[in-house]
Design a protein around this motif. Structure first.
Motif, PDB file in Angstrom:
ATOM      1  N   ARG A 263      39.451 -26.062  41.972  1.00 14.13           N
ATOM      2  CA  ARG A 263      39.112 -26.643  40.489  1.00 14.13           C
ATOM      3  C   ARG A 263      37.550 -26.775  40.156  1.00 14.13           C
ATOM      4  N   ASP A 264      36.785 -27.090  41.345  1.00 13.92           N
ATOM      5  CA  ASP A 264      35.243 -27.292  40.958  1.00 13.92           C
ATOM      6  C   ASP A 264      34.839 -25.664  40.763  1.00 13.92           C
ATOM      7  N   ASP A 265      35.318 -24.864  41.408  1.00 12.04           N
ATOM      8  CA  ASP A 265      34.876 -23.322  41.399  1.00 12.04           C
ATOM      9  C   ASP A 265      35.238 -22.812  40.033  1.00 12.04           C
ATOM     10  N   ALA A 266      36.411 -22.973  39.250  1.00 13.30           N
ATOM     11  CA  ALA A 266      36.716 -22.475  38.072  1.00 13.30           C
ATOM     12  C   ALA A 266      35.899 -23.292  36.926  1.00 13.30           C
ATOM     13  N   ARG A 267      35.283 -24.568  37.277  1.00 10.10           N
ATOM     14  CA  ARG A 267      34.547 -25.223  36.160  1.00 10.10           C
ATOM     15  C   ARG A 267      33.233 -24.529  36.234  1.00 10.10           C
ATOM     16  N   PHE A 268      32.599 -24.332  37.440  1.00 12.60           N
ATOM     17  CA  PHE A 268      31.296 -23.755  37.795  1.00 12.60           C
ATOM     18  C   PHE A 268      31.354 -22.366  37.125  1.00 12.60           C
ATOM     19  N   ARG A 269      32.244 -21.682  37.477  1.00  9.21           N
ATOM     20  CA  ARG A 269      32.217 -19.936  37.008  1.00  9.21           C
ATOM     21  C   ARG A 269      32.109 -19.937  35.395  1.00  9.21           C
ATOM     22  N   ARG A 270      32.553 -21.019  34.729  1.00  9.72           N
ATOM     23  CA  ARG A 270      32.608 -20.781  33.301  1.00  9.72           C
ATOM     24  C   ARG A 270      30.880 -20.954  32.839  1.00  9.72           C
ATOM     25  N   SER A 271      30.190 -21.458  33.583  1.00 12.66           N
ATOM     26  CA  SER A 271      28.637 -21.482  33.202  1.00 12.66           C
ATOM     27  C   SER A 271      27.839 -20.297  33.608  1.00 12.66           C
ATOM     28  N   LEU A 272      28.638 -19.279  34.510  1.00 13.81           N
ATOM     29  CA  LEU A 272      27.648 -18.181  35.160  1.00 13.81           C
ATOM     30  C   LEU A 272      27.157 -17.005  33.775  1.00 13.81           C
ATOM     31  N   SER A 273      27.859 -17.270  32.805  1.00 13.66           N
ATOM     32  CA  SER A 273      27.607 -16.221  31.732  1.00 13.66           C
ATOM     33  C   SER A 273      26.290 -16.608  30.729  1.00 13.66           C
ATOM     34  N   LEU A 274      26.324 -18.140  31.069  1.00 13.20           N
ATOM     35  CA  LEU A 274      25.111 -18.819  30.343  1.00 13.20           C
ATOM     36  C   LEU A 274      23.655 -18.167  30.286  1.00 13.20           C
ATOM     37  N   ALA A 275      22.784 -18.398  29.432  1.00 10.98           N
ATOM     38  CA  ALA A 275      21.238 -17.864  29.884  1.00 10.98           C
ATOM     39  C   ALA A 275      20.821 -19.065  30.923  1.00 10.98           C
ATOM     40  N   ALA A 276      19.659 -18.474  31.394  1.00  9.17           N
ATOM     41  CA  ALA A 276      19.130 -19.287  32.704  1.00  9.17           C
ATOM     42  C   ALA A 276      18.895 -20.863  32.621  1.00  9.17           C
ATOM     43  N   ASP A 277      18.474 -20.976  31.347  1.00  5.12           N
ATOM     44  CA  ASP A 277      18.209 -22.630  31.074  1.00  5.12           C
ATOM     45  C   ASP A 277      19.350 -23.358  30.762  1.00  5.12           C
ATOM     46  N   GLU A 278      20.285 -22.806  30.090  1.00  7.35           N
ATOM     47  CA  GLU A 278      21.493 -23.422  29.845  1.00  7.35           C
ATOM     48  C   GLU A 278      22.355 -23.344  30.983  1.00  7.35           C
ATOM     49  N   ARG A 279      22.378 -22.441  31.979  1.00  5.80           N
ATOM     50  CA  ARG A 279      23.119 -22.484  33.035  1.00  5.80           C
ATOM     51  C   ARG A 279      22.456 -23.572  34.161  1.00  5.80           C
ATOM     52  N   GLY A 280      21.152 -23.790  34.138  1.00  3.42           N
ATOM     53  CA  GLY A 280      20.529 -25.057  34.982  1.00  3.42           C
ATOM     54  C   GLY A 280      21.015 -26.265  34.229  1.00  3.42           C
ATOM     55  N   ARG A 281      20.968 -26.339  33.103  1.00  4.04           N
ATOM     56  CA  ARG A 281      21.585 -27.558  32.530  1.00  4.04           C
ATOM     57  C   ARG A 281      23.101 -28.017  32.703  1.00  4.04           C
ATOM     58  N   GLU A 282      23.687 -26.787  32.616  1.00  4.74           N
ATOM     59  CA  GLU A 282      25.411 -27.064  32.956  1.00  4.74           C
ATOM     60  C   GLU A 282      25.461 -27.239  34.607  1.00  4.74           C
ATOM     61  N   PHE A 283      24.695 -26.613  35.418  1.00  5.07           N
ATOM     62  CA  PHE A 283      24.674 -27.181  36.712  1.00  5.07           C
ATOM     63  C   PHE A 283      24.604 -28.709  36.956  1.00  5.07           C
TER      64      PHE A 283
END
Length: 384
Positions: A324-344
């Motif tokens: 479940r955590d893996d699925a939520r995390f993978r949704r952020s991988l296509s974001l730009a670097a800064d957005e990806r960091g904020r989503e993390f």
């Protein structure tokens, strides 16, 4: 008295409101200006606490509600006369349960009915690694433990520890070392290209320690090869701006939440509350049990018709399923670097309530003693 605290520390008001005025701030963005007039600083692992942060402040006590301390410049704190406390072991069981869930999923993936057929190599035998070894041995696993610093000082018990290369031959290799860059036993890039090359497609590599223990560039290159190992990663180099290519190549990828059970986080808060109370000469009046809510799922029942391993796997995943955590995390991988960091950071900040196995009572009707022993070893409460 002013207490500046990471906003992600649970039950801050419950534990510390009687001691001072609490000012909550984002831990990763905490600045010298925000702590300058603080008397007490409470952090988690994302805040670097050193001279740059605290020079010129009136902080007299620093507490980190975490196991790790590599984000704390303890030498400078001591030189500045600032008291320090950590929470060793607070979320060790949470990480152990994360690893047990992964091993259960790995056995299912390989169509292995008895998960104890998998040998497990544990690198690092501190609170987490030692606790994991104890549970796996009770469950009947073949366990190989590598801890060079402990082996060096515990010569009379040298047979308890193996060389790293031996641990790396196991079906499951799980890393539980601190990040050490210097000295006799550095762990920075402990798993480098040659050691990663020695792993094969039949093995599972788990890292819940520190991202820098594995050479990211070498791992990305290794996972692109046909005979690469299966990899489950909860920690990453350069968090929160992790390498999305590595995450895509991993079997399970999660945003540094292995230790994020409610019990583990609250115990970390309680341990720092106790340390601060001792520092200030105050009585310790509060315990985490006063504040833990009733779990959403409190009981599971299995009859004599249940297969032991299927029942154990069901109970494990009712409490925690890393997919479940893996699925939520993978949704952020296509974001730009800064957005990806904020989503993390958002995924960690807004992490859903996760309870440990001990919160769930297992009712066993007519089951074998072996099944009872398995559930006890895992840490579930039993009702026979």
């Amino acid at each position: 008295m002013i207490i500046v605290a990471d906003e992600n520390i649970p039950l801050l008001e419950s534990f510390f409101s009687d001691i001072g005025d609490i000012r909550q701030v984002p831990g990763r963005a905490m600045s010298a200006a925000e702590v300058k007039d603080a008397d007490i600083l409470l952090v988690r692992s994302v805040t670097r606490v050193d001279e740059e942060l605290l020079a010129g402040s009136r902080v007299r006590f620093v507490g980190t509600c975490t196991i790790g301390t590599d984000h704390i410049d303890q030498q400078w704190l001591e030189s500045a006369g600032i008291a320090f406390a950590a929470a060793p072991g607070c979320n060790a069981n949470s990480v152990v349960e994360y690893v047990l869930s992964l091993i259960s999923l790995r056995a299912e993936k390989l169509c292995i009915n008895d998960w104890t057929e998998l040998s497990v190599g544990i690198v690092g035998a501190g609170n987490v690694g030692g606790g994991l070894a104890h549970k796996l041995e009770r469950l009947g696993f073949d366990v190989v433990v590598c801890d060079p610093p402990r082996a060096e000082v515990e010569e009379e018990d040298e047979e308890a520890f193996a060389e790293l290369d031996e641990a790396l031959k196991c079906d499951v290799v799980t890393l539980h070392t601190p990040l050490v860059r210097d000295g006799d036993h550095p762990t920075y890039h402990l798993l480098d290209a040659p050691r990663l090359a020695a792993l094969n497609a039949d093995q599972l590599l788990i890292n819940t320690s520190r991202g820098e223990v594995i050479d990211t560039a070498a791992l990305v290159q290794r996972l692109a090869e046909a005979d690469s190992p299966c990899v489950a990663l909860d920690v990453w180099e350069n968090e929160p701006r992790i390498n999305p290519e590595l995450a895509e190549l991993a079997w399970i990828a999660t945003p540094h939440i292995a230790g994020y059970s409610l019990e583990g986080k609250v115990q970390g808060t309680e341990m720092i509350y106790q340390a601060l109370s001792r520092f200030m000469g105050l009585p310790v009046r509060k315990q985490s049990g006063q504040f833990l809510p009733e779990p959403a799922l409190s009981k599971l029942s299995f009859t004599s018709a249940a297969d032991e391993m299927d029942a154990a796997s069901t109970a494990i995943r009712c409490c925690f399923d890393p997919r479940r955590d893996d699925a939520r995390f993978r949704r952020s991988l296509s974001l730009a670097a800064d957005e990806r960091g904020r989503e993390f950071d958002r995924l960690r900040r807004e992490y859903p309530v996760r309870r440990e196995f001990s919160s769930l009572k297992i009712q066993l009707k007519g089951t074998s003693k072996s099944a009872q022993d398995t559930f006890r070893a895992l840490g579930f409460k039993l009702k026979l």
